[in-house]
Design an enzyme around this catalytic site. Structure first.
Site, mmCIF file in Angstrom:
data_model
loop_
_atom_site.group_PDB
_atom_site.id
_atom_site.type_symbol
_atom_site.label_atom_id
_atom_site.label_comp_id
_atom_site.label_asym_id
_atom_site.label_seq_id
_atom_site.Cartn_x
_atom_site.Cartn_y
_atom_site.Cartn_z
ATOM 1 C CE1 TYR A 23 -3.658 -2.455 0.137
ATOM 2 C CE2 TYR A 23 -2.518 -3.380 2.032
ATOM 3 C CZ TYR A 23 -3.492 -3.462 1.060
ATOM 4 O OH TYR A 23 -4.299 -4.566 0.998
ATOM 5 C CG ASN A 74 -9.458 1.639 -0.864
ATOM 6 O OD1 ASN A 74 -9.917 0.510 -0.773
ATOM 7 N ND2 ASN A 74 -8.161 1.883 -0.820
ATOM 8 C CG HIS A 100 -9.394 -1.309 -4.992
ATOM 9 N ND1 HIS A 100 -9.897 -1.647 -3.763
ATOM 10 C CD2 HIS A 100 -10.402 -1.432 -5.886
ATOM 11 C CE1 HIS A 100 -11.175 -1.980 -3.906
ATOM 12 N NE2 HIS A 100 -11.508 -1.850 -5.180
ATOM 13 C CG MET A 101 -4.137 2.461 -1.607
ATOM 14 S SD MET A 101 -3.391 4.033 -1.993
ATOM 15 C CE MET A 101 -1.895 3.902 -1.044
ATOM 16 N NE ARG A 111 -6.340 -9.260 -0.965
ATOM 17 C CZ ARG A 111 -6.613 -8.685 0.201
ATOM 18 N NH1 ARG A 111 -7.499 -7.714 0.272
ATOM 19 N NH2 ARG A 111 -6.000 -9.077 1.300
#
Length: 148
Positions: A23, A74, A100-101, A111
């Site tokens: 991140y 997010n 999203h990072m 995911r």
């Protein structure tokens, strides 16, 4: 001046602390300050928030219906699990950008499915904090065009 809310979900408060760098190295406070400056440059009023609690995020989405023109989100780990957040987003009348990072499609298979995407006008993923800035630029375009 158009107003947008930028919501960040669980564990976003830990950005910059992850040794793997998934991140990025910037903390959420740094990202928030940079986003507020960028939004101001774009002529947007930005309301930037983070919560580790699903119900709080839902309350904020509902609040945004009355007070904001656009929504950036997010939802973090709740992206893959929360029908309740999806339902709240589906009731939001303006454009929604999912951010999203990390690139969620390069990560674990669980995911790869986002409930948030069903409500999103667009998705930005995998560009770290730069994705947040791009989302703000995209949002001003959507608001100017009147798209949702």
């Amino acid at each position: 001046m158009k107003s947008v809310m930028f919501l960040n979900g669980p564990n976003a408060n830990l950005y910059g602390l992850d040794a793997s760098g998934t991140y990025g190295r910037q903390g959420l406070a740094q990202i928030e300050a940079a986003c507020i400056a960028r939004a101001s440059d774009l002529g947007l009023r930005l309301d930037f928030r983070q919560s580790n609690h699903e119900g709080v995020l839902i309350d904020w989405i509902q609040e945004a219906r009355q007070s904001h023109d656009g929504l950036l989100i997010n939802a973090a780990g709740l992206t893959y699990t929360s029908i309740a957040i999806l339902d709240a987003l589906l009731a939001f009348p303006g454009p929604i950008i999912e951010c999203h990072m990390s690139n969620i499609w390069k990560r674990e298979t669980f995911r790869h499915h986002s409930f948030i995407s069903k409500a999103a006008t667009g998705v930005i993923a995998g560009l770290g904090a730069e994705g947040y800035f791009l989302a703000l630029s995209a949002m001003i375009g959507l608001l100017t065009e009147g798209a949702s």
